[in-house]
Design an enzyme around this catalytic site. Structure first.
Site, PDB file in Angstrom:
ATOM      1  N   GLU A 269      -0.856  -0.646  -9.798  1.00  0.00           N
ATOM      2  CA  GLU A 269      -1.573   0.603  -9.900  1.00  0.00           C
ATOM      3  C   GLU A 269      -0.473   1.663  -9.560  1.00  0.00           C
ATOM      4  O   GLU A 269       0.003   1.625  -8.366  1.00  0.00           O
ATOM      5  CB  GLU A 269      -2.615   0.661  -8.845  1.00  0.00           C
ATOM      6  CG  GLU A 269      -4.045  -0.303  -9.018  1.00  0.00           C
ATOM      7  CD  GLU A 269      -4.479  -0.374 -10.321  1.00  0.00           C
ATOM      8  OE1 GLU A 269      -4.402   0.764 -10.939  1.00  0.00           O
ATOM      9  OE2 GLU A 269      -5.372  -0.997 -10.599  1.00  0.00           O
TER      10      GLU A 269
ATOM     11  N   CYS B  41      -2.681  10.095  -7.089  1.00  0.00           N
ATOM     12  CA  CYS B  41      -2.250   9.395  -8.261  1.00  0.00           C
ATOM     13  C   CYS B  41      -2.801   9.984  -9.595  1.00  0.00           C
ATOM     14  O   CYS B  41      -2.249  10.216 -10.668  1.00  0.00           O
ATOM     15  CB  CYS B  41      -2.293   8.086  -8.223  1.00  0.00           C
ATOM     16  SG  CYS B  41      -4.066   7.400  -7.899  1.00  0.00           S
TER      17      CYS B  41
ATOM     18  N   SER C 199       4.374   3.777  -6.618  1.00  0.00           N
ATOM     19  CA  SER C 199       5.359   4.494  -7.618  1.00  0.00           C
ATOM     20  C   SER C 199       5.371   3.736  -8.462  1.00  0.00           C
ATOM     21  O   SER C 199       5.638   2.339  -8.421  1.00  0.00           O
ATOM     22  CB  SER C 199       6.478   5.150  -7.077  1.00  0.00           C
ATOM     23  OG  SER C 199       7.218   4.138  -6.556  1.00  0.00           O
TER      24      SER C 199
ATOM     25  N   TRP D 151       0.981   5.808   0.875  1.00  0.00           N
ATOM     26  CA  TRP D 151       0.508   6.450   2.275  1.00  0.00           C
ATOM     27  C   TRP D 151      -0.572   7.330   1.982  1.00  0.00           C
ATOM     28  O   TRP D 151      -0.983   8.072   2.844  1.00  0.00           O
ATOM     29  CB  TRP D 151       1.754   7.247   2.841  1.00  0.00           C
ATOM     30  CG  TRP D 151       2.579   7.855   1.647  1.00  0.00           C
ATOM     31  CD1 TRP D 151       3.834   7.416   1.287  1.00  0.00           C
ATOM     32  CD2 TRP D 151       2.438   9.083   0.967  1.00  0.00           C
ATOM     33  NE1 TRP D 151       4.283   8.333   0.248  1.00  0.00           N
ATOM     34  CE2 TRP D 151       3.353   9.523   0.131  1.00  0.00           C
ATOM     35  CE3 TRP D 151       1.492  10.164   1.093  1.00  0.00           C
ATOM     36  CZ2 TRP D 151       3.564  10.246  -0.548  1.00  0.00           C
ATOM     37  CZ3 TRP D 151       1.555  11.248   0.245  1.00  0.00           C
ATOM     38  CH2 TRP D 151       2.538  11.294  -0.387  1.00  0.00           C
TER      39      TRP D 151
ATOM     40  N   LEU E 275       0.808  -1.198  -0.053  1.00  0.00           N
ATOM     41  CA  LEU E 275      -0.180   0.037  -0.079  1.00  0.00           C
ATOM     42  C   LEU E 275       0.809   1.278  -0.064  1.00  0.00           C
ATOM     43  O   LEU E 275       1.749   1.340   0.544  1.00  0.00           O
ATOM     44  CB  LEU E 275      -1.135   0.185   1.222  1.00  0.00           C
ATOM     45  CG  LEU E 275      -2.080  -1.233   1.191  1.00  0.00           C
ATOM     46  CD1 LEU E 275      -2.628  -1.102   2.781  1.00  0.00           C
ATOM     47  CD2 LEU E 275      -3.000  -0.963   0.289  1.00  0.00           C
TER      48      LEU E 275
ATOM     49  N   TYR F  76      10.906  -8.987  -8.693  1.00  0.00           N
ATOM     50  CA  TYR F  76      10.811  -9.723  -7.636  1.00  0.00           C
ATOM     51  C   TYR F  76      10.245 -11.056  -8.228  1.00  0.00           C
ATOM     52  O   TYR F  76      10.595 -12.266  -7.958  1.00  0.00           O
ATOM     53  CB  TYR F  76      10.085  -9.183  -6.359  1.00  0.00           C
ATOM     54  CG  TYR F  76      10.698  -7.926  -5.689  1.00  0.00           C
ATOM     55  CD1 TYR F  76      12.008  -7.724  -5.926  1.00  0.00           C
ATOM     56  CD2 TYR F  76       9.856  -6.907  -5.190  1.00  0.00           C
ATOM     57  CE1 TYR F  76      12.592  -6.626  -5.119  1.00  0.00           C
ATOM     58  CE2 TYR F  76      10.476  -6.063  -4.383  1.00  0.00           C
ATOM     59  CZ  TYR F  76      11.777  -5.826  -4.351  1.00  0.00           C
ATOM     60  OH  TYR F  76      12.242  -4.730  -3.776  1.00  0.00           O
TER      61      TYR F  76
ATOM     62  N   LYS G  65       1.201  -5.311   3.447  1.00  0.00           N
ATOM     63  CA  LYS G  65       2.341  -4.356   4.061  1.00  0.00           C
ATOM     64  C   LYS G  65       1.882  -2.962   3.717  1.00  0.00           C
ATOM     65  O   LYS G  65       2.109  -2.485   2.559  1.00  0.00           O
ATOM     66  CB  LYS G  65       3.695  -4.807   3.054  1.00  0.00           C
ATOM     67  CG  LYS G  65       4.962  -4.543   3.856  1.00  0.00           C
ATOM     68  CD  LYS G  65       5.333  -2.960   4.116  1.00  0.00           C
ATOM     69  CE  LYS G  65       6.011  -2.051   3.030  1.00  0.00           C
ATOM     70  NZ  LYS G  65       5.939  -0.886   3.258  1.00  0.00           N
TER      71      LYS G  65
ATOM     72  N   GLU H  15       5.809  13.018 -12.465  1.00  0.00           N
ATOM     73  CA  GLU H  15       5.111  13.288 -11.381  1.00  0.00           C
ATOM     74  C   GLU H  15       5.630  13.802 -10.126  1.00  0.00           C
ATOM     75  O   GLU H  15       6.512  13.549  -9.549  1.00  0.00           O
ATOM     76  CB  GLU H  15       4.553  11.846 -10.867  1.00  0.00           C
ATOM     77  CG  GLU H  15       3.263  11.716  -9.792  1.00  0.00           C
ATOM     78  CD  GLU H  15       2.853  10.218  -9.521  1.00  0.00           C
ATOM     79  OE1 GLU H  15       4.022   9.404  -9.079  1.00  0.00           O
ATOM     80  OE2 GLU H  15       1.842   9.925  -9.159  1.00  0.00           O
TER      81      GLU H  15
HETATM   82  P1  NAD Z   1       6.032   4.103  -3.023  1.00  0.00           P
HETATM   83  O1  NAD Z   1       6.107   3.451  -4.437  1.00  0.00           O
HETATM   84  O2  NAD Z   1       7.338   4.872  -2.565  1.00  0.00           O
HETATM   85  O3  NAD Z   1       5.830   2.939  -2.044  1.00  0.00           O
HETATM   86  C1  NAD Z   1       4.547   2.078  -2.215  1.00  0.00           C
HETATM   87  C2  NAD Z   1       4.639   1.091  -1.230  1.00  0.00           C
HETATM   88  O4  NAD Z   1       6.078   0.106  -1.740  1.00  0.00           O
HETATM   89  C3  NAD Z   1       5.056   1.305   0.261  1.00  0.00           C
HETATM   90  O5  NAD Z   1       4.413   0.417   0.825  1.00  0.00           O
HETATM   91  C4  NAD Z   1       6.626   1.097   0.188  1.00  0.00           C
HETATM   92  O6  NAD Z   1       7.090   0.794   1.350  1.00  0.00           O
HETATM   93  C5  NAD Z   1       7.126  -0.030  -0.662  1.00  0.00           C
HETATM   94  N1  NAD Z   1       8.281   0.013  -1.311  1.00  0.00           N
HETATM   95  C6  NAD Z   1       9.054   0.979  -1.216  1.00  0.00           C
HETATM   96  N2  NAD Z   1      10.190   0.442  -1.796  1.00  0.00           N
HETATM   97  C7  NAD Z   1      10.109  -0.766  -1.858  1.00  0.00           C
HETATM   98  C8  NAD Z   1      11.125  -1.859  -2.214  1.00  0.00           C
HETATM   99  N3  NAD Z   1      12.434  -1.523  -2.826  1.00  0.00           N
HETATM  100  N4  NAD Z   1      10.520  -2.881  -2.673  1.00  0.00           N
HETATM  101  C9  NAD Z   1       9.419  -3.312  -2.086  1.00  0.00           C
HETATM  102  N5  NAD Z   1       8.506  -2.449  -1.826  1.00  0.00           N
HETATM  103  C10 NAD Z   1       8.739  -1.390  -1.817  1.00  0.00           C
HETATM  104  O7  NAD Z   1       4.983   4.906  -3.188  1.00  0.00           O
HETATM  105  P2  NAD Z   1       4.237   6.077  -2.007  1.00  0.00           P
HETATM  106  O8  NAD Z   1       5.229   7.190  -2.194  1.00  0.00           O
HETATM  107  O9  NAD Z   1       3.902   5.328  -0.851  1.00  0.00           O
HETATM  108  O10 NAD Z   1       2.919   6.565  -2.854  1.00  0.00           O
HETATM  109  C11 NAD Z   1       2.768   7.313  -3.970  1.00  0.00           C
HETATM  110  C12 NAD Z   1       2.641   6.818  -5.277  1.00  0.00           C
HETATM  111  O11 NAD Z   1       1.476   5.887  -5.450  1.00  0.00           O
HETATM  112  C13 NAD Z   1       2.680   7.925  -6.299  1.00  0.00           C
HETATM  113  O12 NAD Z   1       3.568   7.445  -7.534  1.00  0.00           O
HETATM  114  C14 NAD Z   1       1.039   7.582  -6.818  1.00  0.00           C
HETATM  115  O13 NAD Z   1       0.963   7.919  -7.927  1.00  0.00           O
HETATM  116  C15 NAD Z   1       1.135   6.115  -6.486  1.00  0.00           C
HETATM  117  N6  NAD Z   1      -0.274   5.790  -6.568  1.00  0.00           N
HETATM  118  C16 NAD Z   1      -1.062   5.248  -7.510  1.00  0.00           C
HETATM  119  C17 NAD Z   1      -2.622   4.726  -7.218  1.00  0.00           C
HETATM  120  C18 NAD Z   1      -3.254   4.187  -8.362  1.00  0.00           C
HETATM  121  O14 NAD Z   1      -4.344   3.667  -7.914  1.00  0.00           O
HETATM  122  N7  NAD Z   1      -2.877   4.146  -9.541  1.00  0.00           N
HETATM  123  C19 NAD Z   1      -3.343   5.222  -6.088  1.00  0.00           C
HETATM  124  C20 NAD Z   1      -2.362   5.881  -4.977  1.00  0.00           C
HETATM  125  C21 NAD Z   1      -1.129   6.183  -5.371  1.00  0.00           C
END
Ligand code: NAD
Length: 504
Positions: free
Chosen positions: A267, A302, A245, A167, A165, A255, A191, A401
């Site tokens: 997503e 997003c 992201s 944040w 998920l 992975y 997670k 973004e």
């Molecule tokens: P992020 O990618 O940094 O983190 C998302 C999740 O991935 C977190 O739980 C994080 O702990 C985990 N993560 C981070 N690094 C990892 C790794 N190396 N290996 C495994 N897991 C890892 O994203 P964020 O900053 O939490 O959220 C913002 C992003 O989410 C933006 O890019 C946004 O556009 C996207 N988002 C998309 C949607 C959609 O429906 N398309 C909805 C909400 C947010």
């Protein structure tokens, strides 16, 4: 639910207790290594809770519990009516606890309480209820055959699902995934994002109270590079549903390739356009939609429509109206129901957004509304709205973004140019179009390369409509709607050869 006052929210906050342990096999337990992470309130910059930093060992335990539950079948093979009843009860428990959950989420993420209340008292339970009600209305198929055969096409839960998920909408994104995953009979390991784990842990408690069998839902907070990576690489996880992201989504494909080829639903990010054609009336409603599209959740969304593509003849009028409205947005205490914009989720994230703003100015975009400098001196990671004019398609702030409260206007000469610029992106999550001409609206909707097109109003649709992205915004997976079930079910054909019985 009626909206309470700031004082009411503070009183709720003062009475909250924070569960920070991992939730495995129906119980809260200490994380294996005992490591903890501090949870910071972005509105004050102060730590207010500690949460377990789950390690690979915790993920192993959670996946083992999920697998045992799946094999036992108390959920995966239970009658549809049973799963429906439990999920409906969970929805009711969330409604009953919505005030506490909303305050918890607001403290944890900095999201304005008004949004938290709407999401948690309405959208989250409604999502679970919608999938609960789908369970006993989903049928398999019988394929057309001759009389010598019967061919059944049925769908079965995929098994153990890892849910990762972000944040920005912690509990709502959890509901978008848990609704269909649990409805389908899967077991799940969640997670949450490391910045916002608290509401997911509270959800686990409510799920147990609703009667979800032990091990069906497990929550392991932790860092992405440790707990997230371990879940992605785990050989006994059958599917991952990820929101986050594009950069991290790409890692999950790796992975899977490096482990058991689990299926990956993605997503991810966006850079969505908001298009105003020359026949649109620049009404207060349109301006409200433009401002919401860019600044809702502080732009940490997003589907934020940051690229506002406006007919050149309307540009100056639009800029003046949108800037006036953006200036009136209330930036402040997330627990105040009048607040439109809370802080950025972390100070690091605010610094990243400020870097983008600097790049925009450096690249020659005209800043018509600079972020209020007074906010920088306040505790917490507050950042007010910024509006740029004269963006060009090649600028970094037009392409990447930002995930912050930044709106940029690109002037265009006609719908064809608007389309070319709108589609000139690595992403394809969402688009909005304003026009009074239905032919133009449908032409634009057909040609826009993205998963959701909103006409004459910024919206992501509702729980009945699928949500997901084209290109690098997503995989073929969708959240919401009946389409979301495809992430958690696999299709089986049972072909039965028949012989004509000797009758009479
Ligand atoms: P992020 O990618 O940094 O983190 C998302 C999740 O991935 C977190 O739980 C994080 O702990 C985990 N993560 C981070 N690094 C990892 C790794 N190396 N290996 C495994 N897991 C890892 O994203 P964020 O900053 O939490 O959220 C913002 C992003 O989410 C933006 O890019 C946004 O556009 C996207 N988002 C998309 C949607 C959609 O429906 N398309 C909805 C909400 C947010």
């Amino acid at each position: 639910m009626t909206l309470a006052t700031t004082a009411d929210h503070r009183a709720i906050a003062a009475g909250l207790s924070f569960e920070g342990r991992v939730f495995i096999a129906g119980r809260f337990v200490a994380a294996a290594g005992g490591e903890m992470m501090e949870t910071v309130n972005p509105a004050t910059g102060e730590a207010f809770a500690s949460v377990a930093s789950g390690q690979a060992k915790d993920i192993d335990r959670a996946v083992a519990a999920a697998r045992t539950a799946f094999r036992d079948g108390a959920w995966s093979r239970s009658a549809p009516e049973r799963r429906k009843a439990v999920l409906l009860k969970l929805a009711d428990l969330i409604r009953a606890n919505a005030a506490e959950l909303a305050v918890l989420e607001s403290l944890d993420s900095g999201k304005p309480i008004r949004d938290c209340v709407k999401e948690i008292s309405i959208e989250v339970p409604d999502t679970l209820q919608w999938y609960a009600e789908l369970i006993d209305k989903s049928f398999g198929k019988v394929a057309p055959t001759g009389e010598d055969a019967l061919a059944l096409i049925t769908r079965e839960p995929i098994g153990v699902v890892g849910v990762i998920l972000p944040w920005n909408f912690p509990l709502l994104m959890a509901a978008w995934k848990l609704g269909p995953a649990l409805a389908s009979g899967c077991s799940v390991v969640v997670k949450p994002a490391e910045q916002t784990s608290l509401s997911a842990l509270k959800l686990a408690e409510l799920a147990a109270e609703a009667g979800l069998p032990d091990g069906v839902l497990n929550i392991v907070p932790g860092l992405g590079e440790t707990a997230g990576r371990a879940l992605g690489l785990h050989p006994d996880v059958d599917a991952i549903s990820f929101t986050g992201s594009t950069e991290v989504g790409r890692l999950f494909l790796r992975y899977a390739a490096d482990s058991n080829l689990k299926t990956i639903g993605l997503e991810m990010g966006g850079k969505s356009p908001f298009i105003i054609l020359d026949d649109a009336d620049l009404t207060p409603e349109l301006i409200e939609h433009a401002v919401t599209a860019a600044f809702w959740n502080g732009g940490q969304n997003c589907s934020a429509n940051m690229r506002q593509i406006v007919a050149r003849s309307r540009q100056e009028e639009f800029l003046s109206l949108v800037t006036e409205r953006a200036r009136a947005l209330v930036v402040g205490d997330p627990l105040d129901p009048a607040t439109d914009l809370g802080p950025m989720v972390t100070a690091e994230h605010r610094a990243r957004v400020l870097d983008f703003i600097e790049m925009g100015t450096g690249d020659g975009a005209r800043c018509v509304l600079p972020a209020d400098p007074a906010l920088a001196t306040r505790p917490g990671s507050f950042l007010g709205p910024t509006v740029f004019a004269e963006l060009s398609p090649g600028m970094t702030i037009t392409r990447e973004e930002i995930f912050g409260p930044v709106l940029g206007v690109l002037p265009v000469d006609g719908p064809e140019q608007a389309l070319t610029i709108a589609n000139d992106s690595a992403y394809g999550l969402h688009a909005t179009v304003f026009t009074r001409d239905i032919d133009r609206a449908l032409f634009m909707a057909r040609r826009l390369a993205c998963g959701t097109v909103a006409i004459n109003g910024f919206t992501e649709g509702d729980i009945k409509t699928p949500f997901g992205g084209y290109r690098q915004s997503g995989s073929l997976a969708r959240d919401k709607g009946t389409e979301a079930m495809a992430q958690y079910l696999q299709t089986k054909t049972s072909w039965i050869n028949l012989k004509s019985p000797a009758i009479g």
